[in-house]
Structures are given as C-alpha cells and as structure tokens.
Design an enzyme around this catalytic site. Structure first.
Site, PDB file in Angstrom:
ATOM      1  N   GLU A 129      40.642   3.529 -80.917  1.00 43.39           N
ATOM      2  CA  GLU A 129      40.286   3.225 -82.302  1.00 43.39           C
ATOM      3  C   GLU A 129      41.465   2.513 -82.961  1.00 43.39           C
ATOM      4  O   GLU A 129      42.616   2.931 -82.807  1.00 43.39           O
ATOM      5  CB  GLU A 129      39.964   4.504 -83.070  1.00 43.39           C
ATOM      6  CG  GLU A 129      39.699   4.299 -84.554  1.00 43.39           C
ATOM      7  CD  GLU A 129      39.427   5.607 -85.298  1.00 43.39           C
ATOM      8  OE1 GLU A 129      38.877   6.538 -84.674  1.00 43.39           O
ATOM      9  OE2 GLU A 129      39.778   5.700 -86.490  1.00 43.39           O
ATOM     10  N   GLU A 163      43.123   1.947 -93.977  1.00 42.93           N
ATOM     11  CA  GLU A 163      42.541   3.190 -94.485  1.00 42.93           C
ATOM     12  C   GLU A 163      43.188   3.520 -95.822  1.00 42.93           C
ATOM     13  O   GLU A 163      44.383   3.263 -96.020  1.00 42.93           O
ATOM     14  CB  GLU A 163      42.781   4.351 -93.518  1.00 42.93           C
ATOM     15  CG  GLU A 163      41.834   4.414 -92.351  1.00 42.93           C
ATOM     16  CD  GLU A 163      41.982   5.713 -91.575  1.00 42.93           C
ATOM     17  OE1 GLU A 163      41.083   6.569 -91.651  1.00 42.93           O
ATOM     18  OE2 GLU A 163      43.020   5.852 -90.889  1.00 42.93           O
TER      19      GLU A 163
END
Length: 368
Positions: A249, A254
């Site tokens: 990932e 974020e």
C-alpha cells in the site's frame, strides 16, 4: 594346396606389419594462438566538448588480432555476441553518465582464444516522462465509469469499518460523489443511511487501470473537521490473491481532521504495516490544506518511493535490502480516492455536518 595357403598367410602378415609401422609417424594438428589483439571503441558524438558522447548512448567497437578468424563482444554481464567481421555496435541505456566494461574475444581456426577489455564512460540523455493516464474531471456529472468504480457499504460483514473502525457508509450517489465545475467532489455527510450515521464515497481504478513505476500528481483541496480522514493512495492489484499487506500500500496523502495541518505519507508492506516502531513516516505542516489546492506527488522507481508536496521533497522509502517477501512495490498498483469518517483511534466531532475533498486532476507520467 596347404603349402600355398601357408605362404599367403605369411605375406599378409608382413603387409599388416608394414602398414602398422607407418602409423607411428601421424602428427597432431598444430594449435594456432591469436595474438596482437586490439580493441577500438568510438562513442557517438564524443569530442572535446562532449567527452562521453552526444547522449544517444551509441558505441561502435572494432577488434583485430593476428591469426583470428572470429570475434566475440560482451558489454557488462550481457551475453556474448560473435561475428567474423570484428565489428560491433551497441546502445547504452542507463540514463546519465555511466561506466561500461566492454570485453572482446579473438578466436582462431583451431578454437584457441585470447581476450581483452576496455572501460568507457557513456552519457545517455535522460528520458522525459510522458503523460500515460489521467483524469482532468472536466465533464460534469458522475465520474468517468471507464476509469472509476466504487466500494459500496462499510465493508461488512467480512471487514466492517474497512478494518479501521470507520463509521461511514460509502455510496455512489451524487449526494456523495460528482464532477462539478472542473473538479471531482467527494462529499462526507452526517445523515442516517442504511443503518449508519455518515455517508461518503470511495472511488478506485481496480480492474480499470493499474500501473508500475512512474510519477503521480494529484492536485487536491482537502476536507476539514475533526473525524474526517481523506486519503489519496494505492493498493497492489494482486490484493485478491495475496491479501493485505502482502500486496503493498502506498499512501500518497493522508490527513486526519483531529490533527489539522499535518499531512502524512507512508507505505505498508509485510515487514511493516501500520504503527511500526522506529519506522519513518513523512509528515509536513500545511495550514491552508482545506482552503487551497496543493499537488501531492509520488515518484515511484524500482528502488525508491519518493513523496513530494508542491514539488517540495517530503519523504522517501528506500530500504537497503529488498526481496519478494518484504518489497511488494515491483508489481502493479491501482488508485483509491476516499474520505473516511472516524476510526478506531479517534472520534468524530458531534457538530460535524458535511465536508468535501476536491480533486482538480490525477495524472500518471512514465518514461517510455
């Protein structure tokens, strides 16, 4: 009669001995050893101003040796190329200035060989990355269905809260996702829907587009509010076969609304998948994250993952040792764009009503 046969046998025996005695004079073939081996290498365009060539990477080799009938050429660890002309052309491909070892072999008609080598430095013009995939979000309405699909629901029953304790229910309704005025809008809302108190959207290119290596640029303006969790990220296209985190990932961006201003980038893989001790995570402060657009960038090569914001270096992941079990970032990844609400380690502001992540474009560049 028997006497005649006896004489014939004697004569035959004498003849046989005579022939056998002559065999002792046969000589082994003389071995021919090549000598005086020379190798001349010309780098295309090399001169006083361009010592390492004109950037094409082309080299021409000429070999000669006394008593040689064929030649072999080898660049680095590549396979030997043989010919009888003693001439060899090769195009170097490593960008920038690199040193190459060119080996030459001279063979005689009896199979004997001598060899030599020469080191050269060759310049190759770096390739300019080309745009290979993008969405500019210029057509109002639903996102382009040829590029984007959706995760619907809350991940239940197998993975409720999408593994993070999230509180939203993802939909593909225009209430939660639409293209408007040149931007993609992912809208997180407080509302009762399908037994949940919040709705949002999660778009993904799984099964529609994935890629390996390149530069990704996403120009986005983030939502605000404690409890919001927007993300621009990728997952390995083989997740259905190997699971997470083996698929790998890459979190390009974020942001957690409870920690305003802090923008994060990270990776997840078998050797470290979330909250690992002594593992660096890229963080930077951007105070206008929700009022201004910023470009979130990933530069992904065979050896490194580099993260940038507005072309300013943020963080890189470049482990000293990579193997198939700990380095999954040598296989295709697909995109995910979403705004989650809440998680197992933070709560949602009870006064939250709605917030939006806007994405102006997403682009992938690769060197072709």
């Amino acid at each position: 009669m028997f006497k005649n046969i006896y004489y014939l046998l004697q004569i035959s025996f004498v003849v046989f001995l005579s022939c056998s005695a002559g065999g002792d004079s046969i000589q082994e073939p003389q071995q021919i050893i090549p000598k005086n081996l020379t190798l001349n290498i010309v780098v295309s365009g090399a001169d006083a101003n361009n010592l390492n060539g004109d950037g094409t990477g082309k080299i021409s080799c000429t070999a000669s040796a006394t008593d040689a009938t064929s030649y072999g050429f080898k660049v680095g660890n590549e396979a030997e190329v043989k010919n009888t002309s003693g001439e060899f052309q090769y195009t170097c491909t490593y960008e920038g200035v690199n040193e190459y070892l060119v080996s030459v072999f001279a063979y005689s008609s009896t199979g004997n060989m001598i060899s030599g080598f020469q080191k050269i430095s060759v310049y190759v013009v770096p390739k300019t990355p080309q745009l290979v995939w993008s969405d500019e979000f210029n057509t109002d309405g639903a996102p382009d269905s040829s590029k984007w699909g959706y995760d619907i629901g809350n991940g239940c029953p197998s993975n409720c809260g999408w593994g993070n304790g999230e509180k939203e229910y993802y939909t593909n309704r225009t209430d939660n996702v639409k293209v408007e005025n040149g931007v993609l809008k992912i809208i997180a809302k407080k509302e009762n829907y399908e037994g949940f108190e919040y709705t949002s959207a999660r778009l993904l290119t799984k099964g529609k587009y994935d890629f390996t290596y390149g530069r990704v640029e996403v120009r986005a303006k983030l939502p605000s509010g404690s409890g919001t969790w927007p993300a621009i990220w990728t997952l390995g296209a083989n997740i259905s076969e190997v699971g997470w985190p083996s698929c790998g990932e890459i979190d390009i961006m974020e942001h957690w609304g409870y920690n305003p201003g802090i923008i994060s980038s990270a990776t997840h893989k078998p050797s470290c998948s979330g909250g690992c001790a002594n593992v660096k995570v890229g963080e930077t402060t951007i105070n206008d994250y929700s009022t201004e657009f910023h470009v979130y960038t990933l530069e992904w090569t065979e050896t490194e993952l580099k993260f940038l914001i507005d072309d300013t270096y943020l963080y890189s992941y470049n482990p000293a040792v990579k193997n198939s079990s700990t380095w999954p970032f040598n296989k295709p990844q697909f995109f995910i764009l979403n705004v989650a609400m809440g998680g197992s380690w933070f709560t949602i502001d009870p006064n939250f009503t709605e917030s939006v992540m806007e994405i102006d474009y997403i682009r992938v560049f690769q060197k072709l």
